[in-house]
Design an enzyme around this catalytic site. Structure first.
Site, PDB file in Angstrom:
ATOM      1  N   GLY B  32       0.784  -1.225   0.000  1.00 44.64           N
ATOM      2  CA  GLY B  32       0.000   0.000   0.000  1.00 44.64           C
ATOM      3  C   GLY B  32       0.817   1.277   0.000  1.00 44.64           C
ATOM      4  N   CYS B 241     -28.507  -8.778 -15.734  1.00 44.90           N
ATOM      5  CA  CYS B 241     -27.926  -8.469 -17.045  1.00 44.90           C
ATOM      6  C   CYS B 241     -28.922  -8.898 -18.143  1.00 44.90           C
ATOM      7  CB  CYS B 241     -26.604  -9.203 -17.218  1.00 44.90           C
ATOM      8  SG  CYS B 241     -25.948  -9.120 -18.902  1.00 44.90           S
ATOM      9  N   CYS B 244     -27.072 -11.980 -20.184  1.00 37.22           N
ATOM     10  CA  CYS B 244     -26.738 -13.287 -19.593  1.00 37.22           C
ATOM     11  C   CYS B 244     -27.522 -13.577 -18.320  1.00 37.22           C
ATOM     12  CB  CYS B 244     -25.235 -13.388 -19.319  1.00 37.22           C
ATOM     13  SG  CYS B 244     -24.703 -12.476 -17.866  1.00 37.22           S
ATOM     14  N   CYS B 266     -23.668  -6.683 -18.287  1.00 35.14           N
ATOM     15  CA  CYS B 266     -22.414  -6.848 -17.548  1.00 35.14           C
ATOM     16  C   CYS B 266     -21.356  -5.901 -18.109  1.00 35.14           C
ATOM     17  CB  CYS B 266     -21.868  -8.267 -17.702  1.00 35.14           C
ATOM     18  SG  CYS B 266     -22.857  -9.547 -16.943  1.00 35.14           S
ATOM     19  N   CYS B 272     -19.659 -12.045 -19.243  1.00 34.54           N
ATOM     20  CA  CYS B 272     -20.974 -12.081 -19.881  1.00 34.54           C
ATOM     21  C   CYS B 272     -20.980 -13.064 -21.056  1.00 34.54           C
ATOM     22  CB  CYS B 272     -21.341 -10.680 -20.361  1.00 34.54           C
ATOM     23  SG  CYS B 272     -23.097 -10.479 -20.719  1.00 34.54           S
TER      24      CYS B 272
HETATM   25 ZN   LIG Z   1     -24.072 -10.388 -18.611  1.00 33.16          ZN
END
Ligand SMILES: [Zn+2]
Lengths: 191, 283
Positions: B32, B241, B244, B266, B272
């Site tokens: 970090g 979505c 999908c 997506c 997807c």
């Molecule tokens: Zn999708």
């Protein structure tokens, strides 16, 4: 001057492949990585120690080493790195005998903890299914690491090194073609 | 392997790669923490991920398979250009499959598929300093990181709660790494933040214009800043979505015609496409 053996057989791909081994080692402390690409490292350096130096050291990084004249000439020629007498001034240290104490090396500052030394130690053996229990970043539950050839008080030195976080020294252990890393975040318990 | 002549492998010269590699190792050792590096001019303009490209160029080798995504998609101009660049200067294989890639360079997303050991995720970072909007002086932000003094960020989040009733940050939501350093996750949606926590893959971040590199090692704690009475909540559009049917992925709202028609799909195109192919195969 004795005759110099070659560095990486392929300097570009040799360094890339060795860097990935070191990056993987630093990202997964205690896991062993095998390094190749240098046929004849100068005694007493193993392949992993020699390759690590050629991968990381250059004219911008002062190097300290106790590896002797042949190794010094080899490093100066192939890496072009300046060699320094004082461990505190080195960005990289390559120890083949008794390693310098971690507390004497560059620790970085609170604001710039990355300006700290990396210590490479050639040890007698490394094994990864037995020995110390390592935990910390890079480790899912625990990794095991057994090292022969470190000073008896190494774990005490390491605990002090960890307490200084984010300052501190990072260590790369090498044994012949093998290497493992201990970034300053790693906790080590005796088995 | 075909590498266009006239380039060093990976485009960068060996001195530059060594300098970046040293910075990467220190970045991994101090999770970090932002490590400065001497950023080089790249043959792509800033904003095209020159920091990420330099990190990838310093890491990549002939054995790698590279995936590049921009906002989750493999087929944007930016992603295609970067992929072609590495095919040309490093001769590496490329892929659009998340699971088949060894290096994934990304802008603005983390893939939906869980990443694994053996993969490296390289983020393109426009602004590495999480405190820069609150404190423009670099000397001051450096001091704050040194002392882990992040009160300013907590105050800013608390003001959000006072004003909006919740923390109104949907992108670039600040995180604490390893319980020590405040870090910018780059402009990924806050939805992706939990994926950074204890990820098995190594995460590397490159900011070209600001000349900073930072890293999150595998299996490292990454916590989104929050308050006990206002816990962090990753936000996602409440929809499936349209292509999908996924209800677990991050969605983009896309306009489908000029009459104001819209749908959610997506953002991760590989995720997807893979789901659509699986559905078709099952039918
Ligand atoms: Zn999708």
């Amino acid at each position: 001057m004795s005759e110099l053996t070659p560095g990486f057989a392929d300097p570009v791909l040799g360094a890339q492949s060795c860097f990935r081994a070191i990056l993987e080692a630093m990202s997964r402390p205690g896991r062993l990585q095998r390094v190749a690409g240098i046929d004849q490292p100068p005694a007493p350096l193993g392949v992993a120690a020699a390759a690590t130096m050629l991968t990381l050291a250059d004219a911008d990084t002062p190097v300290w080493t106790d590896a002797g004249r042949a190794a010094e000439d080899w490093l100066r020629f192939h890496a072009g790195c300046p060699l320094v007498a004082s461990p505190a001034e080195a960005a990289f240290l390559l120890a083949t005998g008794r390693m310098p104490a971690l507390a004497t090396l560059a620790q970085g500052s609170e604001e710039e903890p990355h300006r700290s030394a990396t210590l490479i130690v050639e040890v007698r053996t490394l094994a990864e299914t037995v020995g110390w229990k390592l935990t910390g970043p890079g480790i899912e539950t625990e990794h095991r690491l057994q090292v022969a050839g470190l000073p008896a008080d190494f774990l005490r030195q390491w605990a002090a090194n960890r307490r200084g976080f984010p300052r501190g020294v990072d260590v790369v252990l090498t044994a012949g073609p093998w290497l493992a890393a201990l970034p300053r975040t790693t906790r080590i318990e005796e088995a | 392997m075909t590498i266009e002549t006239g380039y060093n492998f990976g485009y960068l010269d060996e001195n530059t790669k060594r300098m970046i590699r040293r910075a990467l190792l220190k970045a991994v050792a101090i999770p970090g923490h932002q490590v400065p590096f001497g950023s080089r001019e790249m043959p792509l303009p800033y904003g095209w991920g020159t920091g990420g490209i330099q990190v990838t160029a310093s890491v990549i080798g002939p054995q790698d398979r590279l995936k590049v995504i921009d906002q989750g998609a493999d087929d944007t101009t930016n992603a295609v250009s970067i992929r072609r660049f590495f095919a040309k200067v490093a001769g590496v294989a490329t892929t659009e499959r998340t699971s088949g890639a060894t290096i994934i360079q990304t802008r603005h997303r983390i893939p939906e598929v869980k990443l694994r050991e053996g993969q490296i995720l390289v983020y393109q970072v426009p602004m590495p300093e999480p405190l820069f909007r609150l404190e423009p002086r670099v000397s001051e932000t450096r001091r704050m990181h040194a002392l882990a003094d992040y009160g300013l960020m907590h105050v800013r989040l608390y003001e959000d709660i006072a004003r909006h009733g919740h923390i109104a940050i949907s992108y670039n939501y600040p995180v604490m790494v390893g319980g020590r350093y405040l870090m910018s996750p780059s402009p990924i949606p806050a939805f992706d933040n939990p994926k950074m926590h204890r990820m098995p893959a190594l995460q590397l971040f490159g900011a070209g214009r600001e000349k900073r590199i930072y890293a999150v090692p595998p299996y490292t704690s990454v916590q989104s800043l929050d308050f006990e009475d206002h816990p962090f909540q990753p936000i996602r559009a409440n929809a499936a979505c349209a292509l999908c049917g996924a209800r677990d992925s991050y969605l983009d709202e896309v306009v489908t015609d000029d009459k104001g028609g819209r749908m959610f799909v997506c953002s991760d195109t590989d995720y997807c496409n893979t789901r659509q192919a699986a559905r078709e195969a099952a039918e």
